[in-house]
Structures are given as C-alpha cells and as structure tokens.
Write a protein that holds these residues in place. Structure first.
Motif, PDB file in Angstrom:
ATOM      1  N   PRO B  79     -65.380 -14.026  46.839  1.00 50.22           N
ATOM      2  CA  PRO B  79     -64.387 -14.555  47.781  1.00 50.22           C
ATOM      3  C   PRO B  79     -63.888 -13.477  48.746  1.00 50.22           C
ATOM      4  CG  PRO B  79     -63.345 -14.072  45.680  1.00 50.22           C
ATOM      5  CD  PRO B  79     -64.756 -13.561  45.585  1.00 50.22           C
ATOM      6  N   PHE B  80     -63.628 -13.877  49.985  1.00 48.49           N
ATOM      7  CA  PHE B  80     -62.811 -13.076  50.892  1.00 48.49           C
ATOM      8  C   PHE B  80     -61.416 -13.677  50.830  1.00 48.49           C
ATOM      9  CE2 PHE B  80     -65.837 -11.100  54.317  1.00 48.49           C
ATOM     10  CZ  PHE B  80     -66.199 -10.125  53.414  1.00 48.49           C
ATOM     11  N   VAL B  81     -60.411 -12.876  50.606  1.00 48.50           N
ATOM     12  CA  VAL B  81     -59.054 -13.379  50.484  1.00 48.50           C
ATOM     13  C   VAL B  81     -58.167 -12.671  51.498  1.00 48.50           C
ATOM     14  CG1 VAL B  81     -57.188 -13.882  48.879  1.00 48.50           C
ATOM     15  CG2 VAL B  81     -59.487 -13.505  48.010  1.00 48.50           C
ATOM     16  N   ALA B  82     -57.393 -13.441  52.263  1.00 45.45           N
ATOM     17  CA  ALA B  82     -56.479 -12.834  53.226  1.00 45.45           C
ATOM     18  C   ALA B  82     -55.066 -13.317  52.962  1.00 45.45           C
ATOM     19  CB  ALA B  82     -56.895 -13.189  54.649  1.00 45.45           C
ATOM     20  N   ASP B  83     -54.211 -12.409  52.497  1.00 46.31           N
ATOM     21  CA  ASP B  83     -52.782 -12.694  52.530  1.00 46.31           C
ATOM     22  C   ASP B  83     -52.246 -11.945  53.752  1.00 46.31           C
ATOM     23  OD1 ASP B  83     -52.901 -10.121  51.696  1.00 46.31           O
ATOM     24  OD2 ASP B  83     -51.765 -10.380  49.854  1.00 46.31           O
ATOM     25  N   PRO B  84     -50.996 -12.169  54.145  1.00 43.12           N
ATOM     26  CA  PRO B  84     -50.543 -11.544  55.392  1.00 43.12           C
ATOM     27  C   PRO B  84     -50.682 -10.020  55.386  1.00 43.12           C
ATOM     28  CG  PRO B  84     -48.984 -13.196  54.688  1.00 43.12           C
ATOM     29  CD  PRO B  84     -49.993 -13.078  53.586  1.00 43.12           C
ATOM     30  N   LEU B  85     -50.535  -9.385  54.220  1.00 41.40           N
ATOM     31  CA  LEU B  85     -50.630  -7.921  54.193  1.00 41.40           C
ATOM     32  C   LEU B  85     -52.056  -7.466  54.496  1.00 41.40           C
ATOM     33  CD1 LEU B  85     -48.390  -5.703  53.238  1.00 41.40           C
ATOM     34  CD2 LEU B  85     -50.109  -5.257  51.518  1.00 41.40           C
ATOM     35  N   ALA B  86     -53.041  -8.090  53.826  1.00 39.62           N
ATOM     36  CA  ALA B  86     -54.435  -7.727  54.080  1.00 39.62           C
ATOM     37  C   ALA B  86     -54.804  -8.031  55.527  1.00 39.62           C
ATOM     38  CB  ALA B  86     -55.349  -8.480  53.123  1.00 39.62           C
ATOM     39  N   ALA B  87     -54.429  -9.224  55.998  1.00 37.23           N
ATOM     40  CA  ALA B  87     -54.786  -9.613  57.361  1.00 37.23           C
ATOM     41  C   ALA B  87     -54.091  -8.712  58.381  1.00 37.23           C
ATOM     42  CB  ALA B  87     -54.425 -11.071  57.592  1.00 37.23           C
ATOM     43  N   GLY B  88     -52.841  -8.357  58.094  1.00 31.21           N
ATOM     44  CA  GLY B  88     -52.130  -7.460  58.997  1.00 31.21           C
ATOM     45  C   GLY B  88     -52.791  -6.094  59.054  1.00 31.21           C
ATOM     46  N   PHE B  89     -53.236  -5.610  57.901  1.00 30.93           N
ATOM     47  CA  PHE B  89     -53.918  -4.313  57.843  1.00 30.93           C
ATOM     48  C   PHE B  89     -55.225  -4.383  58.631  1.00 30.93           C
ATOM     49  CE2 PHE B  89     -53.829  -0.637  54.581  1.00 30.93           C
ATOM     50  CZ  PHE B  89     -54.294   0.247  55.537  1.00 30.93           C
TER      51      PHE B  89
END
Lengths: 256, 602
Positions: B79-89
């Motif tokens: 899986p690729f998972v994006a929470d706001p922290l990962a996506a923001g980074f």
C-alpha cells in the motif's frame, strides 16, 4: 610510535570492542528467533494462490512482477541510477582528451596476448549464451527465469565477445547512444505500464493485459511485459557500466 | 480508500517519467530541454502533493498498488498511504526540488542532463519512501535515494574532496542499509509480513523477546545512520561539505529529517510506542537527539568554512527534531513538523547563498572573505536573516517550532530538554552570524590546521544570474514567515494528531471498519509573552555569540580552544576506518539499548 600507527590501533580497538558487543546482541537475538518461520503462515498460502491466479506458475515472478511490482521498479531504478551516476562520474571533462581505443597497458609494457584457447571458447559460447538470454527472458512467468537474470546473461554474451578480443565488435553491438535510449524506453515503459493499470483498473501497476492460459508462452499479462522491460533495463544498465569502465583510460591525457 | 487515493502513485511516477525523458539523447543534448522537463515534472509533483495533502485531511488515503488489497484482513500487496503529515512532507520535498531545478536552470548543472536525472530519481525515491506502508518498500526507496546521493556527490569531479566524501558516505550508509534490511528480514521472518500495519497488529504487545527486540533495534539503528545522529554523523558532515550547494541544501533540509520520519512512522504504527515516552525507541531518540544537537552545534561554531558550518548546523537541527520526536506525544510531533517546515527553506536558501559567494569570490573560507561584505550587501543581509532564523528569533518557523517543542517538553515533564534546544539553536545561529561579523568588519581569522577543507575554486565571475539572489531570498523569507500564515499551527496540529492515530492507519490499510476519530492535539500556542521573550533572548544571545566568537576566536590560535573541543574536532578525521569504528560503537550501544529495555526482555 608514529601518529599513523597510533590511529590504526585506536580505530581497531574501538572496532574490536564494539564489534564484539554488537556481535553478542546478534547471536542472542538470532538464537531467540531460530525456530520462527513464516513459510506455513496464512499469508504465505495467500501469496502463492494470488501469484498462480495471474497465470504464472512461477510464484516468484508473480510476486516480483505483480504483487510487489513496485519494489521491482525500485530495484530496476537502482541499476538505472547506478549507470547514470557512473556516467556522471566518468564523463569527459572539457579539455580532457579521451582515447577512443582502450589503452594498451601501462607505458613501456605490452599487453599479454589472449590465448587462442580462450578466444575460441569465448567465441563458441557467444551465440548459445545469447540464445539462453532470450530463453530466460521468455520463461520467467512459466518456470525459472525472469528479467534481471536475463539481462545479466545478455551482458555476459557481450562480455564474451570482448573476451574473444573484439572490443570494436562489442562496441558495435552495443553503442552508448542506443543503450541510453534503451534504458530510458524500458524505464519509461515500466512506468507507462503502471499508469495503464491506473487508468484502466484504478490502481498503479495492475495486471490489465489478458492473462491467457496457464503455461502458454504468451500468458500472465503484464508479468511477461514487465519482465521483458526489466531484462532490457538490466542488460542496458550493466552494459553501460561495463562500457564506461572499459573506456576509462588508466591515465588521463593532460588537458591541452 | 478515500477520494484522491489514485493520485498517490503519480507522486512517484511523474518524477520517474521526467528522469526517463531527460535520458533520451534528443533531450539531453539540447541545452534547455533538461531544465524544462525537470522543472515541469517537479512542479507537477508539488501541485499533486498539495492536492493530496488537502484531501488527506479527511482521513488517510490508501492506494493498493497493483490493486492487491488485503484479503481477509491479510496484506497481499504493497500500500501507499498518505496522511496529511506524509503528504505535506512530499509536497515540501517536491517544492524544494523544484527550487533546486530552477537554480540549475540559472547556474547550469554538471554533466549534461545527468544531474537532473539523478535529482529527479532522488525526488521519486523520497516520495516513495514517505508514502510506503511497507517496510521492504521503504528500504528499496531508501537505498535508491542513497545511490543517487553518492553519485551526485562523486560526480563533482573538479573537487578533490568530493570523491572521498562520497565513498565514505557510501561505505557507512551501506552498513546502515545492511542493518535496516537485516532487521526487516528478521521481522518478516518472525511476523510473516513486511506490511507496517499488519506488523503492528501482529507484534505481541506484552513480550517482544530478545529476537524481536534485536530486529527492531537493527531497523532503528540503520535509519539513525541514514539520519546522521551522533556518532553516525561523520560521513554526513563531510558529504554536505563536498557536494554541490543545491544538494547540500536538499540533504540538510529534507533528506536527514526523512530518515527520522521513517523511525517515527515505524515507532507509531508497527511498534505502537507513539504515545509512550518510556518506549526504548523514544528514549533513544530523546537522548541521541539532544547529544546530536549540542555536539553538532559546537562543531558548527568551530568551522571557518561556510558550507561545513551549514553542514554541522543541519546535523544539529536534525538532533533537535529527533529529541522532539523522542517526547512521543502528538503535541511534540506537531512542534517538530512546524520546526522542519521552518528549517527546510531557510537551510536550502542559506546553501544557495553559499553558492553565490563561491560564484563571486571562488572561496568559502571565512578568512579569505573577511571584510568583503560591503560589496555584496544583499548577501550579508540574507545571511544575517538566515542566522537569526536558525537561532530561533521570532517569528521564524524555527522559533515557532521551538516554542511549541518546549511547551510539549514541559507537559511531558522533561524540563532538561528545553535548555538543550535553546543552546543548540543559539550555537548554530551564532556560527552563521560569526561569518556575517567577519564579512562586515574584516576582523582577521587565525590560520586553523583543523579547519582545512579542500575547496573548488571556480573562476570568480562578475556576471550573476538574478535567480542567485531572489531564489535564496524567497526561501529564507518563506521560512521566516511560515508561522504567520493563517492556519499553519492548526493544520500542523491536526496532521500530527492523525499521524499518531494508529488505529485509523491500520484500519485504512487493512480494510477494517474505521474507528472513532481520535481527537488531535490543540494547536500549539507559540505567541505567548514568555515564548516571545525567550525567542528574543535567543536571538540576542546568538548575535552576541557571533560577535564574541569572531572577536575572540578570530585572534587566538586554534590551540587555545578547550581540550574537549579540540578532542571533538580531532575525531573528525575524514578516515572511513574511524567513521565505521564509531558507527559500530554507536550501533552496539543503540541495539543493546533496545534489546535490554525492549518489552518482555526484563
């Protein structure tokens, strides 16, 4: 005692003590883990079933080019990066003459002649190795084989040409420019196959081609396509690396 | 799987297509084409990253690659998972890489399009690492990043220090990689899956045993090597000094914190220690980070070479971020995110300024530059602004991050962290400001046998592209004003809350019913009178420190340094044998620490 040997002793002391401490941790942990095995787990069974479902009796290829095709992309990229990096490091700088022939050894020394036996054996092996490379490329989804191995075999065939004493012939079969294009096309192709899956089925690298019948040469959908692209990528990348190193003269010409 | 999850693979695919396109001879033979392709690819990635960040605010986005979603709750694919922290980074990294490509277009990059290709691969790998919900995929992308980093540095063939620095980095970083891979292999063997969420569900909470603790210790140690925590920082400091200014900026701004992100993600999801300040990983981060912050801060103040100063400054700020994550609380994670957001553009901006100095004068040794500031007042002003931002003068992002961090430390009862944070920041700020003082006053600098770094001496040039000034100016100002933008603190707090919401992550990845949303932390209040006063004081202390260091240190022989500082500098020998010996020592301490204090071992 010189400062240098003092440095060496300090280094060895730090390394020996901490290496021993680290080694003990490894030993203790590995002994504790020794009975563990995941081969019989529910997940292992699921993985084999899923791989075979993609019409690939070779579960390893099913895992490499379908279930975990993204990891395989990353591994092919590592080769791509290595060949690009080596080209960057060994590139011709302005004012630096590059020889178009390999240097014939250090000045004042002649290169020992390649023995006829080696030449004959190498020449005799070129064609069978090349054929074997093609065979392995197209067997990856059926039995043992696959892209990375096939790429390595293709390079071996060209290395045999070199070993037979035909540097020019090897360069003729594998000129740099075309290798660059091959690399770019195979990497770009892998990504485009992935994007096709995204567009058609809504997920990157989904197997969207017809799966065919189990055991047929043309079957398993994108597993065959991706395996083929990785064979090209691996072959071109390794060959570029070999070519770059061969072309690097032992000593640079002095800049004019 | 939320709306917009289909965008996640594009964050990796677009930079890769850019790299492949640049490699086609028709493109890389033309002068402008690599620049255009690279800027377009990185800018598109940034835009998609921003969209994903907004969409992820409603809950983690999951994209099952190859459409291999979980079967009966067991993960089959990646899986690729994006929470706001990962996506923001991801967005931050992509934006900074875009800035680097713009700088390349103005400055001209080395090696035809090859530097563009490798930098685009670096971006793809960084994004893949940030999004991967799988330990092995994280490892693959981490290694890909490593290869591009060594290759870019080694490709700087006119600098005699570049190749040894790249080789030292390759050796030490590969040892780190072996540790990560062995640890992942052991975890996989024991738990039957490399999937982060499934590993978290399978790791028995009550007893790890020596074997599992060893596996965890190896993964964390390997990532700490990649992050450059003391004593794994040696090769990083040399590499950041030797590589191109653009990449030194990228490495310090995003790649070092990225490895820390990896540790934090594993700690939260797989180990379940995200909210447990007593967990072995949290304590290791706290202590290791604090030591790193101070040691690298002292080293930074000792440097007479602008790039090497900034290299140690990056390591020091990374230490502050690590110590913050070691507090193991959503509030602290929010503070660290704010800190990284403020630090990254300032650090890249300062490195690009160093590039301008090199371009104009052909030198980065402060002794050679002393007194020349009047000729480049803009550089001096920006360098001073950057130095004050590093010291944490309000309203910079580093100030806001540090104020929030000291609040979180006090909440956690770890009061000792607060002075360490401020001391490290003042040291790195003073280091930069000391150079400003020399540039302006022309005070002499004593010859320093330890301070010798091989340098490239390009022909100084009078012609100077406008981008050499406005790009660093924009970056530094962005780092200064980021906490003033409305909503920054609230979004960072919400992102940190979701980062710590382990149940939501696991449910999203394994297709389970979503649990009730955990309440995130309150937005940190960083504008209190006492925070502002402390920040102001830090700025004043850094200015005074810079003045004193320039006046007092500049005149004295290096032999007059205190014995501990001399010994500390003596350790940085640039010999790969020394570096691996210290690496082994650090690994032994860290692995044993996790094994001894790991749950179930006692």
């Amino acid at each position: 005692m010189s400062a240098r040997s003092r440095d060496v002793r300090r280094r060895l002391l730090v390394f020996a003590v901490s290496g021993a401490v680290l080694g003990t941790a490894l030993l203790a942990g590995l002994l504790d883990l020794a009975p563990a095995t995941s081969a019989g787990s529910d997940l292992a069974g699921l993985l084999v079933d899923a791989a075979v479902e993609q019409r690939s009796p070779n579960a390893v290829s099913g895992v490499l080019f379908d279930l975990r095709a993204t990891d395989t992309l990353g591994e092919a990229l590592a080769l791509f990066a290595a060949s690009a990096g080596l080209q960057l490091v060994l590139r011709e700088l302005p004012g630096e003459g590059r020889r178009h022939e390999p240097r014939r050894g250090a000045p004042g020394r002649s290169v020992p002649a390649t023995s006829d036996a080696v030449r004959a054996a190498a020449l005799a092996l070129v064609v069978p190795t090349a054929v074997f490379a093609v065979y392995v490329t197209f067997r990856g989804h059926l039995s043992l084989g696959g892209g990375l191995q096939a790429g390595a075999l293709a390079v071996t065939a060209l290395a045999l040409v070199f070993l037979a004493g035909r540097y020019r012939a090897q360069r003729h079969f594998a000129p740099d420019r075309q290798l660059d294009v091959l690399e770019a096309v195979s990497l770009g192709g892998y990504v485009l196959v992935g994007l096709a899956g995204l567009v058609v089925a809504g997920a990157f690298l989904t197997n969207v081609l017809p799966l065919g019948a189990l055991g047929e040469l043309v079957s398993s959908g994108t597993i065959l396509a991706l395996s083929f692209l990785v064979a090209i990528e691996a072959g071109a990348a390794v060959l570029l690396i070999v070519a770059e190193v061969q072309e690097e003269p032992l000593e640079r010409e002095e800049p004019a | 799987m939320g709306e917009g999850a289909g965008l996640l693979p594009l964050l990796v695919a677009i930079p890769l297509l850019g790299a492949a396109l640049t490699r086609v001879p028709g493109v890389h033979a033309t002068r402008r084409a690599p620049d255009v392709v690279a800027i377009a690819a990185a800018a598109a990635t940034t835009a998609i990253g921003a969209v994903v960040t907004v969409r992820a605010a409603a809950g983690p986005l999951v994209h099952h690659l190859g459409d291999w979603g979980p079967v009966d709750g067991l993960p089959v694919g990646i899986p690729f998972v994006a929470d706001p922290l990962a996506a923001g980074f991801v967005t931050l990294t992509s934006a900074l890489v875009t800035a680097v490509f713009v700088h390349f277009a103005a400055a001209g990059a080395r090696g035809g399009g090859l530097t563009h290709v490798l930098t685009a691969l670096l971006l793809a790998a960084a994004n893949g690492f940030l999004l991967a919900g799988d330990l092995f995929t994280m490892f693959v992308f981490l290694e890909l990043m490593g290869i591009t980093v060594y290759a870019i540095t080694a490709g700087k063939t006119d600098d005699p220090a570049a190749l040894p620095a790249a080789v030292n980095m390759a050796v030490t970083s590969t040892i780190g990689a072996v540790l990560v891979l062995s640890g992942v292999g052991l975890l996989h063997g024991r738990l039957g899956t490399p999937n982060l969420a499934a590993a978290g569900a399978a790791l028995p909470e009550e007893a790890w045993g020596v074997g599992l603790a060893l596996a965890v210790g190896m993964v964390v140690t390997g990532l700490a090597v990649k992050a450059g925590l003391v004593p794994f920082h040696f090769a990083h400091a040399d590499l950041h000094t030797a590589t191109t200014v653009q990449h030194a900026g990228l490495f310090g701004a995003v790649l070092l914190p990225l490895a820390l992100y990896g540790i934090a993600r594993i700690e939260v999801v797989a180990l379940g220690g995200g909210d447990d300040p007593a967990s072995p990983v949290a304590l290791a981060l706290l202590v290791g980070g604090a030591v790193t912050a101070v040691v690298a801060g002292i080293m930074s103040l000792c440097q007479n070479h602008l790039k090497r100063l900034l290299a140690f400054s990056s390591v020091s700020h990374l230490g502050i971020a690590a110590a913050g994550l070691g507090l193991a609380a959503p509030e602290a994670t929010a503070a660290v995110a704010l800190y990284v957001l403020g630090h990254a553009p300032v650090k890249l901006g300062l490195l690009l300024l160093a590039g301008l100095v090199l371009h104009r004068w052909g030198h980065l040794q402060v002794g050679e530059l002393s007194g020349r500031g009047a000729r480049l007042p803009v550089v001096v002003a920006l360098l001073a602004l950057g130095g004050l931002a590093l010291a944490g003068l309000p309203p910079s992002g580093l100030y806001a991050g540090k104020a929030a961090l000291s609040g979180a430390a006090e909440d956690a009862g770890r009061y000792a962290v607060v002075p360490v944070l401020y001391a490290a920041a003042v040291l790195t700020g003073a280091a930069a400001l000391r150079h400003v003082v020399h540039l302006v006053t022309g005070w002499p600098v004593a010859a320093d046998p330890h301070g010798k770094v091989a340098e490239d001496h390009p022909e100084p040039e009078d012609h100077q592209p406008a981008a050499f000034v406005w790009l660093p100016a924009v970056l530094i100002v962005a780092g200064v004003v980021v906490p003033l933008l409305p909503g920054t603190e609230t979004s960072v707090a919400r992102a940190a809350g979701m980062f710590h919401d382990r149940a939501a992550y696991v449910a999203a990845v394994l297709d389970r019913a979503p649990p009730a949303r955990a309440a995130g932390p309150d937005a940190p209040d960083v504008w209190g009178a006492s925070s502002l006063a402390t920040g102001l004081l830090a700025g004043v202390a850094a200015v005074l420190g810079g003045l004193v260091a320039a006046r007092w240190r500049g005149r004295r022989r290096p032999g007059r340094l205190g014995a501990p500082v001399r010994a500390l500098r003596g350790l940085h020998t640039a010999h790969v044998g020394d570096y691996t010996a210290w690496l082994t020592a650090g690994a032994a301490v860290l692995v044993w620490w996790v094994v001894l204090s790991g749950r179930g071992a006692g």
